[in-house]
Write a protein that holds these residues in place. Structure first.
Motif, PDB file in Angstrom:
ATOM      1  N   THR A  89       0.820  -1.215   0.000  1.00  0.00           N
ATOM      2  CA  THR A  89       0.000   0.000   0.000  1.00  0.00           C
ATOM      3  C   THR A  89       0.851   1.260   0.000  1.00  0.00           C
ATOM      4  O   THR A  89       0.528   2.240  -0.677  1.00  0.00           O
ATOM      5  N   ALA A  90       1.929   1.252   0.765  1.00  0.00           N
ATOM      6  CA  ALA A  90       2.816   2.422   0.780  1.00  0.00           C
ATOM      7  C   ALA A  90       3.365   2.698  -0.615  1.00  0.00           C
ATOM      8  O   ALA A  90       3.547   3.859  -1.012  1.00  0.00           O
ATOM      9  N   ALA A  91       3.637   1.633  -1.373  1.00  0.00           N
ATOM     10  CA  ALA A  91       4.177   1.796  -2.724  1.00  0.00           C
ATOM     11  C   ALA A  91       3.152   2.373  -3.694  1.00  0.00           C
ATOM     12  O   ALA A  91       3.531   2.933  -4.725  1.00  0.00           O
ATOM     13  N   LYS A  92       1.863   2.233  -3.361  1.00  0.00           N
ATOM     14  CA  LYS A  92       0.799   2.672  -4.272  1.00  0.00           C
ATOM     15  C   LYS A  92       0.130   3.968  -3.825  1.00  0.00           C
ATOM     16  O   LYS A  92      -0.833   4.410  -4.433  1.00  0.00           O
ATOM     17  N   ARG A 123       0.766  10.080   0.191  1.00  0.00           N
ATOM     18  CA  ARG A 123       0.804  10.952   1.359  1.00  0.00           C
ATOM     19  C   ARG A 123       0.380  10.267   2.650  1.00  0.00           C
ATOM     20  O   ARG A 123       0.953  10.507   3.718  1.00  0.00           O
ATOM     21  N   ILE A 124      -0.616   9.416   2.581  1.00  0.00           N
ATOM     22  CA  ILE A 124      -1.259   8.853   3.763  1.00  0.00           C
ATOM     23  C   ILE A 124      -0.283   7.998   4.558  1.00  0.00           C
ATOM     24  O   ILE A 124       0.576   7.316   3.996  1.00  0.00           O
ATOM     25  N   ARG A 125      -0.384   8.038   5.895  1.00  0.00           N
ATOM     26  CA  ARG A 125       0.384   7.139   6.738  1.00  0.00           C
ATOM     27  C   ARG A 125      -0.205   5.736   6.634  1.00  0.00           C
ATOM     28  O   ARG A 125      -1.425   5.576   6.527  1.00  0.00           O
ATOM     29  N   VAL A 126       0.646   4.730   6.662  1.00  0.00           N
ATOM     30  CA  VAL A 126       0.206   3.344   6.519  1.00  0.00           C
ATOM     31  C   VAL A 126       0.759   2.549   7.691  1.00  0.00           C
ATOM     32  O   VAL A 126       1.917   2.727   8.092  1.00  0.00           O
ATOM     33  N   GLY A 127      -0.064   1.668   8.259  1.00  0.00           N
ATOM     34  CA  GLY A 127       0.419   0.953   9.429  1.00  0.00           C
ATOM     35  C   GLY A 127      -0.415  -0.252   9.792  1.00  0.00           C
ATOM     36  O   GLY A 127      -1.278  -0.698   9.033  1.00  0.00           O
ATOM     37  N   SER A 128      -0.141  -0.768  10.985  1.00  0.00           N
ATOM     38  CA  SER A 128      -0.803  -1.958  11.504  1.00  0.00           C
ATOM     39  C   SER A 128      -1.771  -1.581  12.608  1.00  0.00           C
ATOM     40  O   SER A 128      -1.463  -0.748  13.453  1.00  0.00           O
ATOM     41  N   GLY A 129      -2.910  -2.222  12.581  1.00  0.00           N
ATOM     42  CA  GLY A 129      -3.888  -1.961  13.630  1.00  0.00           C
ATOM     43  C   GLY A 129      -4.528  -3.239  14.142  1.00  0.00           C
ATOM     44  O   GLY A 129      -5.725  -3.382  14.066  1.00  0.00           O
ATOM     45  N   GLY A 130      -3.757  -4.181  14.645  1.00  0.00           N
ATOM     46  CA  GLY A 130      -2.331  -4.011  14.816  1.00  0.00           C
ATOM     47  C   GLY A 130      -1.605  -5.305  14.514  1.00  0.00           C
ATOM     48  O   GLY A 130      -2.201  -6.324  14.151  1.00  0.00           O
ATOM     49  N   GLY A 186       8.711   8.488   7.293  1.00  0.00           N
ATOM     50  CA  GLY A 186       7.741   9.409   7.872  1.00  0.00           C
ATOM     51  C   GLY A 186       6.291   9.027   7.661  1.00  0.00           C
ATOM     52  O   GLY A 186       5.391   9.801   8.005  1.00  0.00           O
ATOM     53  N   ARG A 187       6.043   7.819   7.139  1.00  0.00           N
ATOM     54  CA  ARG A 187       4.656   7.435   6.828  1.00  0.00           C
ATOM     55  C   ARG A 187       4.226   6.136   7.490  1.00  0.00           C
ATOM     56  O   ARG A 187       3.128   5.644   7.220  1.00  0.00           O
ATOM     57  N   ILE A 188       5.047   5.567   8.363  1.00  0.00           N
ATOM     58  CA  ILE A 188       4.757   4.239   8.895  1.00  0.00           C
ATOM     59  C   ILE A 188       4.347   4.293  10.364  1.00  0.00           C
ATOM     60  O   ILE A 188       5.004   4.917  11.187  1.00  0.00           O
ATOM     61  N   ASP A 189       3.252   3.609  10.681  1.00  0.00           N
ATOM     62  CA  ASP A 189       2.773   3.444  12.054  1.00  0.00           C
ATOM     63  C   ASP A 189       2.876   1.976  12.435  1.00  0.00           C
ATOM     64  O   ASP A 189       2.473   1.097  11.660  1.00  0.00           O
ATOM     65  N   LEU A 190       3.375   1.715  13.633  1.00  0.00           N
ATOM     66  CA  LEU A 190       3.417   0.362  14.176  1.00  0.00           C
ATOM     67  C   LEU A 190       2.425   0.280  15.331  1.00  0.00           C
ATOM     68  O   LEU A 190       2.730   0.651  16.456  1.00  0.00           O
ATOM     69  N   GLY A 191       1.214  -0.161  15.030  1.00  0.00           N
ATOM     70  CA  GLY A 191       0.218  -0.390  16.057  1.00  0.00           C
ATOM     71  C   GLY A 191       0.375  -1.798  16.595  1.00  0.00           C
ATOM     72  O   GLY A 191       0.461  -2.759  15.822  1.00  0.00           O
ATOM     73  N   ILE A 192       0.409  -1.938  17.922  1.00  0.00           N
ATOM     74  CA  ILE A 192       0.706  -3.225  18.556  1.00  0.00           C
ATOM     75  C   ILE A 192      -0.416  -3.607  19.507  1.00  0.00           C
ATOM     76  O   ILE A 192      -0.884  -2.795  20.302  1.00  0.00           O
TER      77      ILE A 192
END
Length: 348
Positions: free
Chosen positions: A66-69, A72-79, A103-109
């Motif tokens: 998804t980040a490759a496509k 701007r949007i942040r992309v991450g795990s939920g979780g 600057g676009r990655i979230d690590l939800g745990i």
């Protein structure tokens, strides 16, 4: 003028009748691209296993695609369900993702299994890393491993051995703790981490959890102030009737899960409406309708604003649960796309 409300998306990648996992994932990436253009803040994938109607088993893989496509949007795990994985593996995966999309990655745990007991055992055969009681230690390990200084291990000889998550990105992903209980709220507060309450799963106890988090928060260098938002199941359509019809397949699937019935791919709207009725399902569906946001754009937007105000959050992460009619294409998700578009028109 009412201030804009930040909106984000939680995606379980639903799989419906007649649809392959490949088609469901194609539809999901397309939905993320739409969210990107509409101005949504972040797009997260949940980790679930062995569920026919859910294709989001591997958040890191989906995040990379998804980040490759997106732009701007942040992309991450939920979780990422941490007890299923070694902390070093998680740290390395998300360090790599941060290097690919700085600057676009979230690590939800989270610490829930994300599946049934049998699958949980298969996922956790790796020994002590699967010890749920060590969850706080593993959170601290990941925090150390993804930072430039790394983590130092004390060897039996007395020397130190430094471990870094590689590749070393110029920035680090933002870590969020997920939960629906006092435990996660207290842990997030003690570690100085942002916290997400899983309201989409269970709204019980949200007031107490958020109060515990905010009142016990220990400021950290990265997060001097507490930061939180809630997740919410949402179906929006031009009319309340269509929104309810599109929500029915997901509500029936959730009812099957909670009554211990065999799981299956999601029904189409038509199949849901034509399926046999039973009291247990009807009661659960009625309860979900009261807690989920299902309706026309103006009413849905107002309901989301009221929830955000009630719980003191300035961001809401929506899980677009709008189902598909039999005539909808298999490689796209018109109902979910419609939900995001109509909400953006009301709130962004």
């Amino acid at each position: 003028m009412t201030a804009p409300l930040r909106l984000s998306v939680l995606d379980l990648i639903p799989v419906r009748s007649g649809q392959t996992s490949s088609q469901a994932m194609t539809a999901s990436v397309g939905l993320a691209q739409l969210a990107d253009t509409l101005g949504y803040t972040r797009y997260w994938y949940a980790e679930h296993h062995n569920m026919p109607s859910v294709a989001s088993t591997t958040p890191p893989v989906l995040i990379a695609a998804t980040a490759a496509k997106t732009e701007r949007i942040r992309v991450g795990s939920g979780g990422v369900m941490l007890p299923n994985h070694a902390p070093l593996v998680v740290a390395e995966q998300f360090a790599a993702l941060e290097a690919l999309a700085p600057g676009r990655i979230d690590l939800g745990i989270g610490r829930a299994p994300g599946s049934d007991p049998v699958i949980t055992q298969l996922l956790r055969i790796s020994g002590p890393t699967a010890d749920v009681d060590r969850f706080p230690d593993h959170i601290a390990d990941i925090q150390a491993l993804i930072h430039p200084g790394g983590a130092a291990l004390r060897m039996t000889s007395g020397s130190e051995y430094t471990v870094h998550a590689t590749p070393a990105a110029a920035s680090v992903p933002t870590i969020w703790l997920l939960g629906s209980s006092d435990y996660s709220a207290r842990l997030a507060a003690s570690h100085g981490l942002p916290y997400v309450f899983a309201y989409h799963f269970s709204g019980d106890g949200i007031e107490a959890a958020l109060e515990l988090y905010r009142s016990n928060y220990t400021p950290s260098a990265e997060h001097p102030e507490p930061q939180t938002f809630l997740t919410l199941n949402v179906s929006v359509a031009p009319t309340a009737e269509e929104a309810r019809r599109r929500a029915l397949p997901q509500m029936r699937a959730m009812a099957r899960l909670r009554t211990g019935r065999p799981l299956s791919v999601l029904e189409t709207v038509e199949d849901s409406e034509n399926s046999g009725r039973d009291t247990a399902t009807d009661e659960l569906v009625a309860a979900m309708e009261k807690r989920w946001v299902i309706g026309a754009p103006d009413a849905a937007g107002q309901a989301i604003r009221q929830l955000a105000s009630r719980y003191g959050v300035d961001e809401v992460m929506v899980s677009p649960i709008s189902g598909a009619f039999a005539s909808d294409p298999l490689d796209a998700t018109p109902g979910r796309a419609q939900t995001l578009e109509l909400l953006a028109g009301e709130l962004l």
